[in-house]
Design a protein around this motif. Structure first.
Motif, PDB file in Angstrom:
ATOM      1  N   GLU A 314      37.555   3.217  87.049  1.00  0.00           N
ATOM      2  CA  GLU A 314      37.070   4.487  86.509  1.00  0.00           C
ATOM      3  C   GLU A 314      37.081   4.425  84.981  1.00  0.00           C
ATOM      4  OE1 GLU A 314      39.448   7.581  88.116  1.00  0.00           O
ATOM      5  OE2 GLU A 314      38.870   7.175  90.193  1.00  0.00           O
ATOM      6  N   VAL A 315      35.884   4.469  84.371  1.00  0.00           N
ATOM      7  CA  VAL A 315      35.782   4.325  82.915  1.00  0.00           C
ATOM      8  C   VAL A 315      35.141   5.569  82.302  1.00  0.00           C
ATOM      9  CG1 VAL A 315      35.635   1.815  83.044  1.00  0.00           C
ATOM     10  CG2 VAL A 315      33.526   3.170  83.070  1.00  0.00           C
ATOM     11  N   ASP A 316      35.410   5.775  81.003  1.00  0.00           N
ATOM     12  CA  ASP A 316      34.822   6.918  80.295  1.00  0.00           C
ATOM     13  C   ASP A 316      33.463   6.530  79.716  1.00  0.00           C
ATOM     14  OD1 ASP A 316      35.325   5.387  78.025  1.00  0.00           O
ATOM     15  OD2 ASP A 316      37.114   6.523  77.452  1.00  0.00           O
ATOM     16  N   ALA A 317      32.902   7.415  78.910  1.00  0.00           N
ATOM     17  CA  ALA A 317      31.550   7.199  78.366  1.00  0.00           C
ATOM     18  C   ALA A 317      31.476   5.959  77.484  1.00  0.00           C
ATOM     19  CB  ALA A 317      31.108   8.433  77.582  1.00  0.00           C
ATOM     20  N   GLU A 318      32.609   5.562  76.904  1.00  0.00           N
ATOM     21  CA  GLU A 318      32.629   4.384  76.033  1.00  0.00           C
ATOM     22  C   GLU A 318      33.082   3.127  76.768  1.00  0.00           C
ATOM     23  OE1 GLU A 318      34.946   5.364  72.628  1.00  0.00           O
ATOM     24  OE2 GLU A 318      33.569   6.893  71.924  1.00  0.00           O
ATOM     25  N   GLY A 319      33.237   3.244  78.074  1.00  0.00           N
ATOM     26  CA  GLY A 319      33.554   2.066  78.871  1.00  0.00           C
ATOM     27  C   GLY A 319      35.024   1.713  78.971  1.00  0.00           C
ATOM     28  N   TRP A 320      35.915   2.655  78.596  1.00  0.00           N
ATOM     29  CA  TRP A 320      37.351   2.387  78.658  1.00  0.00           C
ATOM     30  C   TRP A 320      37.985   3.125  79.829  1.00  0.00           C
ATOM     31  CZ3 TRP A 320      38.796  -1.506  75.776  1.00  0.00           C
ATOM     32  CH2 TRP A 320      38.172  -1.747  74.553  1.00  0.00           C
ATOM     33  N   THR A 321      38.947   2.477  80.467  1.00  0.00           N
ATOM     34  CA  THR A 321      39.705   3.126  81.531  1.00  0.00           C
ATOM     35  C   THR A 321      40.821   3.975  80.915  1.00  0.00           C
ATOM     36  OG1 THR A 321      41.298   1.318  81.731  1.00  0.00           O
ATOM     37  CG2 THR A 321      39.292   1.159  83.065  1.00  0.00           C
ATOM     38  N   GLU A 322      41.409   4.824  81.743  1.00  0.00           N
ATOM     39  CA  GLU A 322      42.512   5.665  81.259  1.00  0.00           C
ATOM     40  C   GLU A 322      43.684   4.818  80.784  1.00  0.00           C
ATOM     41  OE1 GLU A 322      45.430   9.315  82.763  1.00  0.00           O
ATOM     42  OE2 GLU A 322      44.344   8.091  84.231  1.00  0.00           O
ATOM     43  N   TRP A 323      44.035   3.768  81.541  1.00  0.00           N
ATOM     44  CA  TRP A 323      45.198   2.974  81.144  1.00  0.00           C
ATOM     45  C   TRP A 323      44.937   2.221  79.847  1.00  0.00           C
ATOM     46  CZ3 TRP A 323      45.676  -2.221  80.244  1.00  0.00           C
ATOM     47  CH2 TRP A 323      44.713  -3.090  80.774  1.00  0.00           C
ATOM     48  N   GLU A 324      43.674   1.764  79.645  1.00  0.00           N
ATOM     49  CA  GLU A 324      43.367   1.083  78.386  1.00  0.00           C
ATOM     50  C   GLU A 324      43.491   2.036  77.199  1.00  0.00           C
ATOM     51  OE1 GLU A 324      40.140  -2.357  79.694  1.00  0.00           O
ATOM     52  OE2 GLU A 324      39.502  -0.244  79.646  1.00  0.00           O
ATOM     53  N   ARG A 325      43.037   3.277  77.374  1.00  0.00           N
ATOM     54  CA  ARG A 325      43.162   4.288  76.319  1.00  0.00           C
ATOM     55  C   ARG A 325      44.632   4.537  75.991  1.00  0.00           C
ATOM     56  NH1 ARG A 325      38.777   6.022  73.203  1.00  0.00           N
ATOM     57  NH2 ARG A 325      36.925   6.261  74.515  1.00  0.00           N
ATOM     58  N   GLU A 326      45.450   4.662  77.038  1.00  0.00           N
ATOM     59  CA  GLU A 326      46.878   4.918  76.835  1.00  0.00           C
ATOM     60  C   GLU A 326      47.541   3.755  76.093  1.00  0.00           C
ATOM     61  OE1 GLU A 326      48.727   7.531  77.497  1.00  0.00           O
ATOM     62  OE2 GLU A 326      47.270   8.765  78.567  1.00  0.00           O
ATOM     63  N   VAL A 327      47.173   2.532  76.446  1.00  0.00           N
ATOM     64  CA  VAL A 327      47.744   1.360  75.770  1.00  0.00           C
ATOM     65  C   VAL A 327      47.292   1.305  74.320  1.00  0.00           C
ATOM     66  CG1 VAL A 327      47.688  -1.171  75.665  1.00  0.00           C
ATOM     67  CG2 VAL A 327      48.093  -0.016  77.855  1.00  0.00           C
ATOM     68  N   MET A 328      46.002   1.558  74.068  1.00  0.00           N
ATOM     69  CA  MET A 328      45.495   1.517  72.689  1.00  0.00           C
ATOM     70  C   MET A 328      46.217   2.520  71.790  1.00  0.00           C
ATOM     71  SD  MET A 328      41.381   0.743  72.839  1.00  0.00           S
ATOM     72  CE  MET A 328      40.938   1.776  74.223  1.00  0.00           C
ATOM     73  N   GLU A 329      46.598   3.664  72.359  1.00  0.00           N
ATOM     74  CA  GLU A 329      47.314   4.681  71.591  1.00  0.00           C
ATOM     75  C   GLU A 329      48.669   4.161  71.107  1.00  0.00           C
ATOM     76  OE1 GLU A 329      47.002   8.125  70.624  1.00  0.00           O
ATOM     77  OE2 GLU A 329      44.915   7.478  70.723  1.00  0.00           O
ATOM     78  N   ARG A 330      49.237   3.213  71.851  1.00  0.00           N
ATOM     79  CA  ARG A 330      50.604   2.759  71.577  1.00  0.00           C
ATOM     80  C   ARG A 330      50.683   1.280  71.232  1.00  0.00           C
ATOM     81  NH1 ARG A 330      50.069   6.443  75.542  1.00  0.00           N
ATOM     82  NH2 ARG A 330      51.590   8.140  75.741  1.00  0.00           N
ATOM     83  N   LEU A 331      49.552   0.617  71.136  1.00  0.00           N
ATOM     84  CA  LEU A 331      49.512  -0.831  70.971  1.00  0.00           C
ATOM     85  C   LEU A 331      49.864  -1.273  69.554  1.00  0.00           C
ATOM     86  CD1 LEU A 331      48.707  -3.557  72.338  1.00  0.00           C
ATOM     87  CD2 LEU A 331      46.378  -3.151  71.463  1.00  0.00           C
ATOM     88  N   GLU A 332      50.670  -2.310  69.477  1.00  0.00           N
ATOM     89  CA  GLU A 332      50.960  -2.976  68.203  1.00  0.00           C
ATOM     90  C   GLU A 332      50.167  -4.286  68.209  1.00  0.00           C
ATOM     91  OE1 GLU A 332      54.911  -4.993  66.596  1.00  0.00           O
ATOM     92  OE2 GLU A 332      55.037  -2.793  66.535  1.00  0.00           O
ATOM     93  N   VAL A 333      49.084  -4.328  67.456  1.00  0.00           N
ATOM     94  CA  VAL A 333      48.191  -5.481  67.468  1.00  0.00           C
ATOM     95  C   VAL A 333      48.815  -6.626  66.691  1.00  0.00           C
ATOM     96  CG1 VAL A 333      45.926  -6.360  66.792  1.00  0.00           C
ATOM     97  CG2 VAL A 333      46.134  -4.040  67.731  1.00  0.00           C
ATOM     98  N   VAL A 334      48.852  -7.784  67.339  1.00  0.00           N
ATOM     99  CA  VAL A 334      49.360  -8.998  66.694  1.00  0.00           C
ATOM    100  C   VAL A 334      48.212  -9.819  66.126  1.00  0.00           C
ATOM    101  CG1 VAL A 334      50.522 -11.218  67.122  1.00  0.00           C
ATOM    102  CG2 VAL A 334      51.425  -9.107  68.142  1.00  0.00           C
ATOM    103  N   GLU A 335      47.094  -9.845  66.843  1.00  0.00           N
ATOM    104  CA  GLU A 335      45.920 -10.586  66.371  1.00  0.00           C
ATOM    105  C   GLU A 335      44.662 -10.027  67.029  1.00  0.00           C
ATOM    106  OE1 GLU A 335      45.201 -15.212  65.899  1.00  0.00           O
ATOM    107  OE2 GLU A 335      44.678 -14.576  67.947  1.00  0.00           O
ATOM    108  N   GLU A 336      43.623  -9.826  66.217  1.00  0.00           N
ATOM    109  CA  GLU A 336      42.299  -9.487  66.759  1.00  0.00           C
ATOM    110  C   GLU A 336      41.541 -10.789  66.915  1.00  0.00           C
ATOM    111  OE1 GLU A 336      40.490  -6.735  64.101  1.00  0.00           O
ATOM    112  OE2 GLU A 336      41.910  -5.120  64.542  1.00  0.00           O
ATOM    113  N   ARG A 337      41.103 -11.031  68.135  1.00  0.00           N
ATOM    114  CA  ARG A 337      40.511 -12.350  68.438  1.00  0.00           C
ATOM    115  C   ARG A 337      38.994 -12.303  68.520  1.00  0.00           C
ATOM    116  NH1 ARG A 337      42.756 -14.052  73.751  1.00  0.00           N
ATOM    117  NH2 ARG A 337      42.960 -11.813  74.120  1.00  0.00           N
ATOM    118  N   GLY A 338      38.401 -11.171  68.325  1.00  0.00           N
ATOM    119  CA  GLY A 338      36.964 -11.124  68.461  1.00  0.00           C
ATOM    120  C   GLY A 338      36.409  -9.836  67.921  1.00  0.00           C
ATOM    121  N   SER A 339      35.196  -9.537  68.236  1.00  0.00           N
ATOM    122  CA  SER A 339      34.569  -8.284  67.832  1.00  0.00           C
ATOM    123  C   SER A 339      33.651  -7.827  68.946  1.00  0.00           C
ATOM    124  CB  SER A 339      33.780  -8.483  66.545  1.00  0.00           C
ATOM    125  OG  SER A 339      32.729  -9.403  66.736  1.00  0.00           O
ATOM    126  N   LYS A 340      33.245  -6.555  68.845  1.00  0.00           N
ATOM    127  CA  LYS A 340      32.369  -6.018  69.872  1.00  0.00           C
ATOM    128  C   LYS A 340      31.035  -6.752  69.898  1.00  0.00           C
ATOM    129  CE  LYS A 340      32.734  -1.838  68.297  1.00  0.00           C
ATOM    130  NZ  LYS A 340      32.493  -0.378  68.145  1.00  0.00           N
TER     131      LYS A 340
END
Length: 340
Positions: A314-340
Motif C-alpha cells: 500500500e503506497v501513497d501518491a508519491e510511491g512510499w509505504t507507511e512504514w517507509e514514511r515512518e522510517v524516513m521521519e526517524r532515519l539517520e542517514v549514513v550514506e546516500e548511494r544514489g538519486s531519484k
C-alpha cells in the motif's frame, strides 16, 4: 509534511521499539524482508532483479540478505522490549558504537524466588523470605549498586570459558576452570520508581530445577565460592497474598547486566528476586520517548507488523509505504548511494 529522503537508496540507522516475545534476530529477519523490497534502501536494478525472480519461500530470506545487509546494535532478550537500533547497508558498520554506549532500562523485580536465568524465563532455584522488605530498605541499599562497580556475569549466560558457554558448566555440574572474571561497569543512576507491593499479577515460574539440577549447579558455583549453598528459606504466602514486586529505573554503561543488578540487590536486602519485565528505553541517542537534545525517536513495531501483513504494497501518491514514511521521519542517514 512528512520528511522525504532527497536521494536514495541510502544506508542508515534507525530505532525500532521491539516487543516482548520475539528474539532480536527474528525482528531483524522480519525487517529485512521489507527493507529488501524498498527503493529507500535498495537500488532499482536489484529491486527489478528480485521482482522478476520466481516466488520461493525457501529462497526469500536469502534474497533479502543478498539485496541489502541489515543488523542490530545490541541484542535484547526475548522477554525484553524497547529500543533496538537497526543498521542498513553501510549503517551496519556503525552498530558497534551502540555496544558500549549509555543505556537506560526500566525493570520489574518479583521477590521471594530466584531463578537460574535471573528472570521469569528460567526455572525456580530457591525461595527466600520477603515480608521484611520495604521501599525504604530498597532505597537504602541502591547506593551499593551505583557508580563504578564490579559485576560478575550470571552463571547461566552465553559467555564462554575455554570455548564452552557458562550455562553448560552449570547444567552439567562441571566446576569452572577458573573464576568468572568480574567486569567494571558504571551505573550512572539507579532509582526505585514504583513499589507495587502485592498489587500485581506476576507469578513465580512454574518450572523448577530438579534436586539433581540444583546439586549440579551448586557444584559449579562452589568452584567459585565454597560458601554457596542452594537451599530454600521459604516464606509461604497465604491464599490471598502475592510476594511483592517493585520497579527500578537505571542508566548504565554498555555491558551491564540488568538481571544481575536485580538478583544481587534482592540478595543484599535479605531476599531473592528475579526480573519479570524489562524495557530498554534508551540506547545511545535512540530512545522510546525523546527527553534530551539530540534524542532520536524509534518506530513502533506495529508499523512493521501492519506492513508485513499487507506485503508492504500500500503506497501513497508519491510511491512510499507507511512504514517507509515512518522510517524516513526517524532515519539517520549514513550514506546516500544514489538519486531519484
Amino acid at each position: 509534511m512528512p520528511k522525504v529522503v532527497a536521494n536514495y537508496p541510502v544506508s542508515g540507522l534507525f530505532g525500532v521499539v521491539k516487543p516482548s516475545g520475539p528474539t532480536s534476530m527474528s525482528v531483524v529477519h522480519d525487517l529485512q524482508q521489507l527493507i529488501a523490497r524498498s527503493k529507500l534502501f535498495v537500488t532499482a536494478d536489484k529491486l527489478e532483479e528480485i521482482k522478476n525472480r520466481k516466488p520461493n519461500n525457501k529462497r526469500r530470506g536469502k534474497q533479502a540478505r543478498e539485496a541489502i545487509k541489515v543488523g542490530q546494535g545490541g541484542t535484547l532478550d526475548p522477554l525484553a522490549d524497547g529500543v533496538l537500533v537497526i543498521g542498513v547497508g553501510k549503517g551496519t558498520k556503525k552498530l558497534s558504537d551502540f555496544l558500549n554506549c549509555t543505556k537506560e532500562y526500566e525493570t520489574t523485580c518479583l521477590l521471594g524466588c530466584d531463578t537460574d536465568t535471573y528472570d521469569s524465563e528460567g526455572s525456580k532455584v530457591q525461595m527466600a523470605p520477603w515480608h521484611h522488605v520495604t521501599p525504604e530498605l530498597i532505597k537504602a541499599t541502591l547506593s551499593q549498586f551505583t557508580g563504578e562497580i564490579n559485576q560478575t556475569p550470571p552463571i547461566f549466560s552465553a559467555l564462554k570459558m575455554d570455548g564452552k558457554p557458562l550455562y553448560e558448566y552449570a547444567r552439567k555440574g562441571i566446576p569452572l576452570p577458573r573464576p568468572i572474571e568480574p567486569r567494571k561497569v558504571t551505573v550512572h543512576s539507579l532509582e526505585l520508581v514504583e513499589w507495587k507491593g502485592n498489587n500485581h499479577s506476576y507469578q513465580w515460574p512454574e518450572k523448577s530445577l530438579s534436586e539433581d539440577d540444583k546439586k549440579a549447579m551448586e557444584v559449579t558455583l562452589k568452584s567459585l565460592d565454597q560458601s554457596v549453598e542452594i537451599k530454600d528459606r521459604p516464606e509461604i504466602p497465604s491464599d490471598d497474598e502475592s510476594p511483592p514486586a517493585f520497579v527500578l529505573r537505571m542508566r548504565v554503561s554498555g555491558g551491564t547486566y540488568v538481571r544481575s543488578i536485580v538478583h544481587d540487590l534482592s540478595r543484599a536486602i535479605g531476599s531473592a528476586g528475579h526480573v519479570v519485565t524489562l524495557s530498554r528505553t534508551r540506547q545511545g541517542r535512540f530512545v522510546s520517548t525523546p527527553t534530551e537534545e539530540g534524542d532520536k525517536a524509534c518506530v513502533p513495531w506495529e508499523i512493521f507488523e501492519k506492513a508485513s501483513a499487507t506485503n508492504g504494497d500500500e503506497v501513497d501518491a508519491e510511491g512510499w509505504t507507511e512504514w517507509e514514511r515512518e522510517v524516513m521521519e526517524r532515519l539517520e542517514v549514513v550514506e546516500e548511494r544514489g538519486s531519484k
